[in-house]
Motif scaffolding. Structure first.
Motif, PDB file in Angstrom:
ATOM      1  N   VAL A  37       0.860  -1.185   0.000  1.00  0.00           N
ATOM      2  CA  VAL A  37       0.000   0.000   0.000  1.00  0.00           C
ATOM      3  C   VAL A  37       0.899   1.240   0.000  1.00  0.00           C
ATOM      4  O   VAL A  37       2.016   1.206   0.547  1.00  0.00           O
ATOM      5  CB  VAL A  37      -0.969  -0.013   1.213  1.00  0.00           C
ATOM      6  CG1 VAL A  37      -0.241   0.090   2.532  1.00  0.00           C
ATOM      7  CG2 VAL A  37      -2.035   1.058   1.102  1.00  0.00           C
ATOM      8  N   THR A  63       3.227  -0.854  -6.668  1.00  0.00           N
ATOM      9  CA  THR A  63       2.370  -0.656  -5.507  1.00  0.00           C
ATOM     10  C   THR A  63       1.022  -1.289  -5.808  1.00  0.00           C
ATOM     11  O   THR A  63       0.438  -1.058  -6.866  1.00  0.00           O
ATOM     12  CB  THR A  63       2.200   0.846  -5.195  1.00  0.00           C
ATOM     13  OG1 THR A  63       3.502   1.402  -4.989  1.00  0.00           O
ATOM     14  CG2 THR A  63       1.358   1.062  -3.955  1.00  0.00           C
ATOM     15  N   GLU A  65      -1.990  -1.342  -3.612  1.00  0.00           N
ATOM     16  CA  GLU A  65      -3.196  -0.604  -3.221  1.00  0.00           C
ATOM     17  C   GLU A  65      -2.893   0.850  -2.881  1.00  0.00           C
ATOM     18  O   GLU A  65      -1.844   1.155  -2.325  1.00  0.00           O
ATOM     19  CB  GLU A  65      -3.841  -1.238  -1.982  1.00  0.00           C
ATOM     20  CG  GLU A  65      -4.430  -2.610  -2.206  1.00  0.00           C
ATOM     21  CD  GLU A  65      -5.046  -3.179  -0.937  1.00  0.00           C
ATOM     22  OE1 GLU A  65      -6.178  -3.670  -1.015  1.00  0.00           O
ATOM     23  OE2 GLU A  65      -4.397  -3.125   0.128  1.00  0.00           O
ATOM     24  N   ILE A  66      -3.856   1.707  -3.182  1.00  0.00           N
ATOM     25  CA  ILE A  66      -3.810   3.099  -2.745  1.00  0.00           C
ATOM     26  C   ILE A  66      -4.279   3.142  -1.297  1.00  0.00           C
ATOM     27  O   ILE A  66      -3.691   3.798  -0.447  1.00  0.00           O
ATOM     28  CB  ILE A  66      -4.693   3.982  -3.646  1.00  0.00           C
ATOM     29  CG1 ILE A  66      -4.148   3.940  -5.082  1.00  0.00           C
ATOM     30  CG2 ILE A  66      -4.777   5.400  -3.111  1.00  0.00           C
ATOM     31  CD1 ILE A  66      -5.085   4.487  -6.126  1.00  0.00           C
ATOM     32  N   GLU A  67      -5.363   2.420  -1.045  1.00  0.00           N
ATOM     33  CA  GLU A  67      -5.880   2.159   0.304  1.00  0.00           C
ATOM     34  C   GLU A  67      -6.632   0.843   0.224  1.00  0.00           C
ATOM     35  O   GLU A  67      -6.771   0.269  -0.854  1.00  0.00           O
ATOM     36  CB  GLU A  67      -6.776   3.298   0.799  1.00  0.00           C
ATOM     37  CG  GLU A  67      -7.981   3.543  -0.076  1.00  0.00           C
ATOM     38  CD  GLU A  67      -8.807   4.730   0.386  1.00  0.00           C
ATOM     39  OE1 GLU A  67     -10.028   4.560   0.488  1.00  0.00           O
ATOM     40  OE2 GLU A  67      -8.229   5.805   0.638  1.00  0.00           O
ATOM     41  N   ARG A  68      -7.132   0.345   1.334  1.00  0.00           N
ATOM     42  CA  ARG A  68      -7.758  -0.977   1.382  1.00  0.00           C
ATOM     43  C   ARG A  68      -8.808  -1.138   0.272  1.00  0.00           C
ATOM     44  O   ARG A  68      -9.743  -0.347   0.166  1.00  0.00           O
ATOM     45  CB  ARG A  68      -8.394  -1.196   2.761  1.00  0.00           C
ATOM     46  CG  ARG A  68      -8.915  -2.568   2.977  1.00  0.00           C
ATOM     47  CD  ARG A  68      -7.765  -3.526   3.207  1.00  0.00           C
ATOM     48  NE  ARG A  68      -8.321  -4.848   3.496  1.00  0.00           N
ATOM     49  CZ  ARG A  68      -7.758  -5.954   3.095  1.00  0.00           C
ATOM     50  NH1 ARG A  68      -6.638  -5.927   2.423  1.00  0.00           N
ATOM     51  NH2 ARG A  68      -8.296  -7.102   3.382  1.00  0.00           N
ATOM     52  N   HIS A  69      -8.620  -2.131  -0.596  1.00  0.00           N
ATOM     53  CA  HIS A  69      -9.512  -2.491  -1.705  1.00  0.00           C
ATOM     54  C   HIS A  69      -9.616  -1.429  -2.799  1.00  0.00           C
ATOM     55  O   HIS A  69     -10.517  -1.472  -3.623  1.00  0.00           O
ATOM     56  CB  HIS A  69     -10.906  -2.863  -1.201  1.00  0.00           C
ATOM     57  CG  HIS A  69     -10.896  -4.024  -0.276  1.00  0.00           C
ATOM     58  ND1 HIS A  69     -10.497  -5.285  -0.656  1.00  0.00           N
ATOM     59  CD2 HIS A  69     -11.203  -4.122   1.042  1.00  0.00           C
ATOM     60  CE1 HIS A  69     -10.580  -6.110   0.366  1.00  0.00           C
ATOM     61  NE2 HIS A  69     -10.994  -5.429   1.415  1.00  0.00           N
ATOM     62  N   LEU A  70      -8.708  -0.477  -2.821  1.00  0.00           N
ATOM     63  CA  LEU A  70      -8.630   0.509  -3.899  1.00  0.00           C
ATOM     64  C   LEU A  70      -7.265   0.319  -4.565  1.00  0.00           C
ATOM     65  O   LEU A  70      -6.246   0.782  -4.070  1.00  0.00           O
ATOM     66  CB  LEU A  70      -8.783   1.934  -3.363  1.00  0.00           C
ATOM     67  CG  LEU A  70      -8.798   3.047  -4.396  1.00  0.00           C
ATOM     68  CD1 LEU A  70      -9.911   2.833  -5.426  1.00  0.00           C
ATOM     69  CD2 LEU A  70      -8.963   4.398  -3.724  1.00  0.00           C
ATOM     70  N   TYR A  71      -7.265  -0.411  -5.692  1.00  0.00           N
ATOM     71  CA  TYR A  71      -6.034  -0.872  -6.320  1.00  0.00           C
ATOM     72  C   TYR A  71      -5.470   0.156  -7.292  1.00  0.00           C
ATOM     73  O   TYR A  71      -6.217   0.886  -7.930  1.00  0.00           O
ATOM     74  CB  TYR A  71      -6.285  -2.199  -7.049  1.00  0.00           C
ATOM     75  CG  TYR A  71      -6.740  -3.268  -6.097  1.00  0.00           C
ATOM     76  CD1 TYR A  71      -5.829  -3.944  -5.306  1.00  0.00           C
ATOM     77  CD2 TYR A  71      -8.095  -3.586  -5.950  1.00  0.00           C
ATOM     78  CE1 TYR A  71      -6.230  -4.914  -4.402  1.00  0.00           C
ATOM     79  CE2 TYR A  71      -8.511  -4.550  -5.049  1.00  0.00           C
ATOM     80  CZ  TYR A  71      -7.577  -5.213  -4.275  1.00  0.00           C
ATOM     81  OH  TYR A  71      -7.977  -6.161  -3.373  1.00  0.00           O
ATOM     82  N   THR A  72      -4.148   0.179  -7.403  1.00  0.00           N
ATOM     83  CA  THR A  72      -3.505   1.099  -8.343  1.00  0.00           C
ATOM     84  C   THR A  72      -3.783   0.652  -9.777  1.00  0.00           C
ATOM     85  O   THR A  72      -4.029  -0.526 -10.042  1.00  0.00           O
ATOM     86  CB  THR A  72      -1.974   1.147  -8.122  1.00  0.00           C
ATOM     87  OG1 THR A  72      -1.420  -0.140  -8.397  1.00  0.00           O
ATOM     88  CG2 THR A  72      -1.620   1.585  -6.709  1.00  0.00           C
TER      89      THR A  72
END
Length: 86
Positions: A37, A63, A65-72
């Motif tokens: 993350v 990388t 994830e940007i944040e939990r369950h928000l993938y790059t």
């Protein structure tokens, strides 16, 4: 004799694996740090070895994830063929 090996390993094993493969005349040609993350440190690496020394050694970061369950976007592009929904 011209084969390559590509592995996913814990980052802590990089030096040990590199030494073992160098003794067997395999050279690290590419390394990707896998960062879980944004803001975290790498936990795993993607590493490729070849019997031929590289003219240029490539190091990249991926990388997940940007944040939990928000993938790059980079991670989604890499894995889109393996998931129905991302």
């Amino acid at each position: 004799p011209n084969g390559r090996i590509a592995l996913i390993i814990p980052i802590e094993q990089d030096e040990k694996l590199t030494m073992i493969l160098l003794k067997n005349e395999m050279h690290k040609v590419r390394l990707t740090n896998v960062i879980p993350v944004i803001g975290a440190s790498a936990k795993r690496i993607l590493v490729e070895f070849s019997p031929t020394p590289p003219s240029v050694f490539s190091v990249e970061n991926l990388t997940i994830e940007i944040e939990r369950h928000l993938y790059t976007e980079e991670y989604k592009s890499l894995t889109r063929d393996y998931y129905l929904k991302m």
